[in-house]
Design a protein around this motif. Structure first.
Motif, PDB file in Angstrom:
ATOM      1  N   GLU A  28       0.808  -1.215   0.000  1.00  0.00           N
ATOM      2  CA  GLU A  28       0.000   0.000   0.000  1.00  0.00           C
ATOM      3  C   GLU A  28       0.846   1.272   0.000  1.00  0.00           C
ATOM      4  N   PHE A  29       1.987   1.265   0.702  1.00  0.00           N
ATOM      5  CA  PHE A  29       2.721   2.506   0.908  1.00  0.00           C
ATOM      6  C   PHE A  29       4.130   2.551   0.321  1.00  0.00           C
ATOM      7  N   LEU A  30       4.836   1.441   0.314  1.00  0.00           N
ATOM      8  CA  LEU A  30       6.265   1.506   0.041  1.00  0.00           C
ATOM      9  C   LEU A  30       6.604   1.842  -1.404  1.00  0.00           C
ATOM     10  N   LEU A  31       5.820   1.388  -2.352  1.00  0.00           N
ATOM     11  CA  LEU A  31       6.101   1.732  -3.740  1.00  0.00           C
ATOM     12  C   LEU A  31       5.991   3.236  -3.969  1.00  0.00           C
ATOM     13  N   GLN A  32       5.002   3.859  -3.327  1.00  0.00           N
ATOM     14  CA  GLN A  32       4.848   5.309  -3.479  1.00  0.00           C
ATOM     15  C   GLN A  32       6.011   6.045  -2.817  1.00  0.00           C
ATOM     16  N   VAL A  33       6.474   5.542  -1.673  1.00  0.00           N
ATOM     17  CA  VAL A  33       7.631   6.158  -1.007  1.00  0.00           C
ATOM     18  C   VAL A  33       8.839   6.110  -1.933  1.00  0.00           C
ATOM     19  N   LYS A  34       9.064   4.947  -2.527  1.00  0.00           N
ATOM     20  CA  LYS A  34      10.203   4.811  -3.443  1.00  0.00           C
ATOM     21  C   LYS A  34      10.058   5.754  -4.635  1.00  0.00           C
ATOM     22  N   ALA A  35       8.872   5.834  -5.204  1.00  0.00           N
ATOM     23  CA  ALA A  35       8.639   6.737  -6.337  1.00  0.00           C
ATOM     24  C   ALA A  35       8.895   8.189  -5.936  1.00  0.00           C
ATOM     25  N   ASP A  36       8.429   8.577  -4.747  1.00  0.00           N
ATOM     26  CA  ASP A  36       8.654   9.943  -4.264  1.00  0.00           C
ATOM     27  C   ASP A  36      10.141  10.223  -4.067  1.00  0.00           C
ATOM     28  N   MET A  37      10.857   9.234  -3.527  1.00  0.00           N
ATOM     29  CA  MET A  37      12.297   9.410  -3.307  1.00  0.00           C
ATOM     30  C   MET A  37      13.029   9.549  -4.637  1.00  0.00           C
ATOM     31  N   GLU A  38      12.669   8.715  -5.598  1.00  0.00           N
ATOM     32  CA  GLU A  38      13.318   8.793  -6.913  1.00  0.00           C
ATOM     33  C   GLU A  38      12.997  10.118  -7.600  1.00  0.00           C
ATOM     34  N   ALA A  39      11.766  10.610  -7.430  1.00  0.00           N
ATOM     35  CA  ALA A  39      11.402  11.909  -8.001  1.00  0.00           C
ATOM     36  C   ALA A  39      12.207  13.037  -7.364  1.00  0.00           C
ATOM     37  N   ALA A  40      12.626  12.831  -6.106  1.00  0.00           N
ATOM     38  CA  ALA A  40      13.429  13.835  -5.408  1.00  0.00           C
ATOM     39  C   ALA A  40      14.924  13.642  -5.670  1.00  0.00           C
ATOM     40  N   GLY A  41      15.268  12.679  -6.537  1.00  0.00           N
ATOM     41  CA  GLY A  41      16.663  12.478  -6.900  1.00  0.00           C
ATOM     42  C   GLY A  41      17.406  11.454  -6.065  1.00  0.00           C
ATOM     43  N   VAL A  42      16.698  10.724  -5.219  1.00  0.00           N
ATOM     44  CA  VAL A  42      17.332   9.695  -4.396  1.00  0.00           C
ATOM     45  C   VAL A  42      17.153   8.357  -5.102  1.00  0.00           C
ATOM     46  N   SER A  43      18.262   7.819  -5.624  1.00  0.00           N
ATOM     47  CA  SER A  43      18.156   6.578  -6.390  1.00  0.00           C
ATOM     48  C   SER A  43      18.812   5.392  -5.691  1.00  0.00           C
ATOM     49  N   ASN A  44      19.483   5.635  -4.600  1.00  0.00           N
ATOM     50  CA  ASN A  44      20.200   4.557  -3.921  1.00  0.00           C
ATOM     51  C   ASN A  44      19.636   4.299  -2.524  1.00  0.00           C
ATOM     52  N   SER A  45      18.332   4.287  -2.413  1.00  0.00           N
ATOM     53  CA  SER A  45      17.698   4.115  -1.113  1.00  0.00           C
ATOM     54  C   SER A  45      17.840   2.688  -0.612  1.00  0.00           C
ATOM     55  N   VAL A  46      17.874   2.567   0.702  1.00  0.00           N
ATOM     56  CA  VAL A  46      17.978   1.270   1.372  1.00  0.00           C
ATOM     57  C   VAL A  46      16.830   1.185   2.359  1.00  0.00           C
ATOM     58  N   PHE A  47      16.145   0.066   2.371  1.00  0.00           N
ATOM     59  CA  PHE A  47      15.014  -0.133   3.285  1.00  0.00           C
ATOM     60  C   PHE A  47      15.520  -0.787   4.556  1.00  0.00           C
ATOM     61  N   MET A  48      15.152  -0.224   5.697  1.00  0.00           N
ATOM     62  CA  MET A  48      15.598  -0.759   6.978  1.00  0.00           C
ATOM     63  C   MET A  48      14.397  -1.191   7.791  1.00  0.00           C
ATOM     64  N   GLN A  49      14.505  -2.367   8.357  1.00  0.00           N
ATOM     65  CA  GLN A  49      13.483  -2.876   9.265  1.00  0.00           C
ATOM     66  C   GLN A  49      14.204  -3.633  10.372  1.00  0.00           C
TER      67      GLN A  49
END
Length: 145
Positions: A17-38
């Motif tokens: 529900e949420f994580l794909l949109q977060v990734k899309a928002d980050m990529e739109a802001a120029g962040v392409s090397n994001s790492v997911f932490m849990q």
């Protein structure tokens, strides 16, 4: 908000529900090397969740069991709890049945969340290199953070 406790199936639903949109928002802001932490919660290590993250092309950070210092959200939860207790000291004795109490807790948490300052989040982000160095120095054990 979904009723009931979180479990592995609900966790996958939240990711979808949420994580794909977060990734899309980050990529739109120029962040392409994001790492997911849990953290190491069993629901986070559920095979369906791990497969979903892999298919969604998320790099997953390894989380050492004894190193919560590497997860800055723990400090955000501490701050949220502190604000909640300060703003709503009588929340534990709120009258009504379970539904009324749960509704009030959700309202209070939403209000307390608004008190979290961007500067706190920025500070936690900037502290990560020092945190990583401290955990390395402590050989994966607790650091003084």
């Amino acid at each position: 908000m979904t009723e009931g406790q979180n479990n592995s199936e609900r966790y996958v639903e939240i990711l979808e529900e949420f994580l794909l949109q977060v990734k899309a928002d980050m990529e739109a802001a120029g962040v392409s090397n994001s790492v997911f932490m849990q953290d190491n919660s069993p629901i986070h290590n559920y095979y369906r969740a791990l497969i979903w993250l892999q298919e969604a092309v998320w790099e997953i950070a390894d989380q050492l069991a004894c190193s919560p210092d590497l997860n800055p959200i723990e400090h955000v939860w501490y701050y949220l709890k502190k604000v909640l207790h300060q703003k709503f000291p009588n929340l534990a004795s709120f009258p009504g049945g379970p539904a009324a109490v749960k509704k009030r807790i959700v309202e209070c948490l939403e209000e307390a969340w608004k008190e979290i300052l961007t500067s706190l989040l920025d500070s936690l982000t900037r502290s990560m290199p020092r945190r990583v160095a401290a955990v390395i120095k402590a050989e994966g054990w607790y650091a003084k953070y």
